[in-house]
Design a protein around this motif. Structure first.
Motif, mmCIF file in Angstrom:
data_model
loop_
_atom_site.group_PDB
_atom_site.id
_atom_site.type_symbol
_atom_site.label_atom_id
_atom_site.label_comp_id
_atom_site.label_asym_id
_atom_site.label_seq_id
_atom_site.Cartn_x
_atom_site.Cartn_y
_atom_site.Cartn_z
ATOM 1 N N ASP A 71 29.507 53.752 9.700
ATOM 2 C CA ASP A 71 30.182 53.031 10.780
ATOM 3 C C ASP A 71 31.195 52.004 10.265
ATOM 4 N N THR A 72 30.846 51.311 9.176
ATOM 5 C CA THR A 72 31.688 50.230 8.662
ATOM 6 C C THR A 72 31.726 50.300 7.132
ATOM 7 N N PRO A 73 32.634 51.087 6.560
ATOM 8 C CA PRO A 73 32.670 51.208 5.097
ATOM 9 C C PRO A 73 33.029 49.898 4.396
ATOM 10 N N SER A 74 33.764 49.025 5.089
ATOM 11 C CA SER A 74 34.120 47.726 4.509
ATOM 12 C C SER A 74 34.290 46.719 5.641
ATOM 13 N N TYR A 75 34.326 45.446 5.259
ATOM 14 C CA TYR A 75 34.538 44.375 6.239
ATOM 15 C C TYR A 75 35.237 43.215 5.548
ATOM 16 N N THR A 76 35.742 42.292 6.336
ATOM 17 C CA THR A 76 36.379 41.091 5.799
ATOM 18 C C THR A 76 35.423 39.933 5.992
ATOM 19 N N ASP A 77 35.109 39.222 4.900
ATOM 20 C CA ASP A 77 34.159 38.103 5.003
ATOM 21 C C ASP A 77 34.839 36.859 5.578
ATOM 22 N N ALA A 78 34.102 35.761 5.676
ATOM 23 C CA ALA A 78 34.603 34.520 6.280
ATOM 24 C C ALA A 78 35.802 33.943 5.528
ATOM 25 N N LYS A 79 35.904 34.235 4.229
ATOM 26 C CA LYS A 79 37.018 33.716 3.426
ATOM 27 C C LYS A 79 38.215 34.663 3.402
ATOM 28 N N GLY A 80 38.106 35.768 4.132
ATOM 29 C CA GLY A 80 39.213 36.719 4.184
ATOM 30 C C GLY A 80 39.190 37.768 3.084
ATOM 31 N N GLU A 119 -2.023 37.600 -0.366
ATOM 32 C CA GLU A 119 -0.970 38.337 0.335
ATOM 33 C C GLU A 119 -0.017 38.963 -0.668
ATOM 34 N N GLU A 120 0.519 40.097 -0.290
ATOM 35 C CA GLU A 120 1.529 40.776 -1.077
ATOM 36 C C GLU A 120 2.704 41.070 -0.156
ATOM 37 N N GLY A 121 3.845 41.344 -0.731
ATOM 38 C CA GLY A 121 4.994 41.620 0.116
ATOM 39 C C GLY A 121 6.140 42.249 -0.640
ATOM 40 N N LEU A 122 7.057 42.794 0.125
ATOM 41 C CA LEU A 122 8.270 43.393 -0.403
ATOM 42 C C LEU A 122 9.427 42.791 0.380
ATOM 43 N N VAL A 123 10.378 42.209 -0.340
ATOM 44 C CA VAL A 123 11.512 41.531 0.287
ATOM 45 C C VAL A 123 12.803 42.231 -0.113
ATOM 46 N N TYR A 124 13.626 42.534 0.886
ATOM 47 C CA TYR A 124 14.958 43.074 0.616
ATOM 48 C C TYR A 124 15.953 41.926 0.674
ATOM 49 N N VAL A 125 16.671 41.720 -0.421
ATOM 50 C CA VAL A 125 17.648 40.644 -0.513
ATOM 51 C C VAL A 125 19.046 41.262 -0.530
ATOM 52 N N ASP A 126 19.882 40.834 0.409
ATOM 53 C CA ASP A 126 21.270 41.290 0.483
ATOM 54 C C ASP A 126 22.164 40.237 -0.153
ATOM 55 N N PHE A 127 23.209 40.693 -0.851
ATOM 56 C CA PHE A 127 24.150 39.774 -1.486
ATOM 57 C C PHE A 127 25.434 40.514 -1.800
ATOM 58 N N VAL A 128 26.436 39.769 -2.179
ATOM 59 C CA VAL A 128 27.733 40.351 -2.534
ATOM 60 C C VAL A 128 27.968 40.119 -4.023
ATOM 61 N N ILE A 129 28.398 41.184 -4.703
ATOM 62 C CA ILE A 129 28.837 41.080 -6.100
ATOM 63 C C ILE A 129 30.356 41.013 -6.058
ATOM 64 N N GLU A 130 30.899 39.893 -6.528
ATOM 65 C CA GLU A 130 32.349 39.702 -6.504
ATOM 66 C C GLU A 130 33.052 40.556 -7.559
ATOM 67 N N LYS A 131 34.370 40.588 -7.470
ATOM 68 C CA LYS A 131 35.205 41.322 -8.429
ATOM 69 C C LYS A 131 34.931 40.896 -9.863
ATOM 70 N N ASN A 132 34.590 39.611 -10.038
ATOM 71 C CA ASN A 132 34.339 39.098 -11.394
ATOM 72 C C ASN A 132 32.869 39.233 -11.801
ATOM 73 N N GLY A 133 32.020 39.812 -10.925
ATOM 74 C CA GLY A 133 30.619 40.068 -11.263
ATOM 75 C C GLY A 133 29.634 38.999 -10.826
ATOM 76 N N THR A 134 30.114 37.895 -10.244
ATOM 77 C CA THR A 134 29.181 36.838 -9.818
ATOM 78 C C THR A 134 28.517 37.211 -8.486
ATOM 79 N N VAL A 135 27.332 36.651 -8.290
ATOM 80 C CA VAL A 135 26.551 36.888 -7.076
ATOM 81 C C VAL A 135 26.867 35.787 -6.071
ATOM 82 N N ARG A 136 27.113 36.184 -4.810
ATOM 83 C CA ARG A 136 27.339 35.204 -3.745
ATOM 84 C C ARG A 136 26.771 35.745 -2.438
ATOM 85 N N GLU A 137 26.750 34.900 -1.423
ATOM 86 C CA GLU A 137 26.262 35.256 -0.082
ATOM 87 C C GLU A 137 24.883 35.903 -0.109
ATOM 88 N N VAL A 138 23.947 35.261 -0.785
ATOM 89 C CA VAL A 138 22.574 35.767 -0.871
ATOM 90 C C VAL A 138 21.866 35.475 0.448
#
Length: 189
Positions: A71-80, A119-138
């Motif tokens: 449905d949405t192969p790409s999107y524009t984030d808050a910073k454009g 208790e045990e659990g499984l957590v799915y964490v979403d994030f963005v890998i930037e062009k330079n390889g850094t992690v953001r928007e966790v």
């Protein structure tokens, strides 16, 4: 005499009302307010329950991801910035999946309160890998994480946010921002 008769009728009415009312157990209030005992599962039963939960969540997550990419192969984030949900070449942890598993095992701390409650659990964490390889928007969304303990969610987000740089994803040969997801397991060993 009229007043005595009225008093007797009143007393008789009260006695009848009490006799017809709901019956009480012989339990004291303290006994009825005790917390229900939680059945203790064997290690094999707990492991089977966890594996079923993991498989169900993985399947739900896979279906949601495929639908999102269609449905949405790409999107524009808050910073454009243009962010791909799936790139021609997805980002990868430097050293591969084995290195990422080693990183997670070394850095994830099992929350003590969850350990106390077994208790045990499984957590799915979403994030963005930037062009330079850094992690953001966790972020840890409600999607497939709805019944996961909050302490697991915050610990998973903390560990992902502190990850080292990744090899970025590529689209048409160029490094691009790519949304990524990592499942993090909290299992009692």
């Amino acid at each position: 005499m009229k007043n005595t008769f009225k008093i007797l009728m009143l007393v008789a009415g009260i006695i009848v009302m009490q006799a017809c009312g709901p019956k009480k157990d012989n339990k004291t209030e303290a006994e009825t307010s005790l917390v229900k005992k939680i059945p203790v599962l064997s290690v094999a039963d707990r492991r089977a329950k966890f594996e079923k939960q993991r498989a169900d969540r993985a399947e739900r997550r896979r279906i949601e991801y495929e639908k999102l990419c269609k449905d949405t192969p790409s999107y524009t984030d808050a910073k454009g910035n243009l962010v791909y949900n799936k790139a021609e070449s997805n980002p990868s942890f430097i050293g591969g999946n084995e290195a990422m598993m080693t990183y997670l095992k070394k850095n994830v701390k099992f929350p003590q309160d969850a350990l106390d409650k077994q208790e045990e659990g499984l957590v799915y964490v979403d994030f963005v890998i930037e062009k330079n390889g850094t992690v953001r928007e966790v972020e840890v969304t409600e999607q497939t994480n709805e019944d996961v303990d909050a302490s697991f969610r915050s610990e998973a987000a903390r560990v992902v946010a502190s990850m080292p740089k990744w090899s970025p994803g590529r689209q048409n040969g160029k490094a691009v921002d790519v949304k990524y997801c990592v499942p993090i397991s909290f299992e009692i060993q």
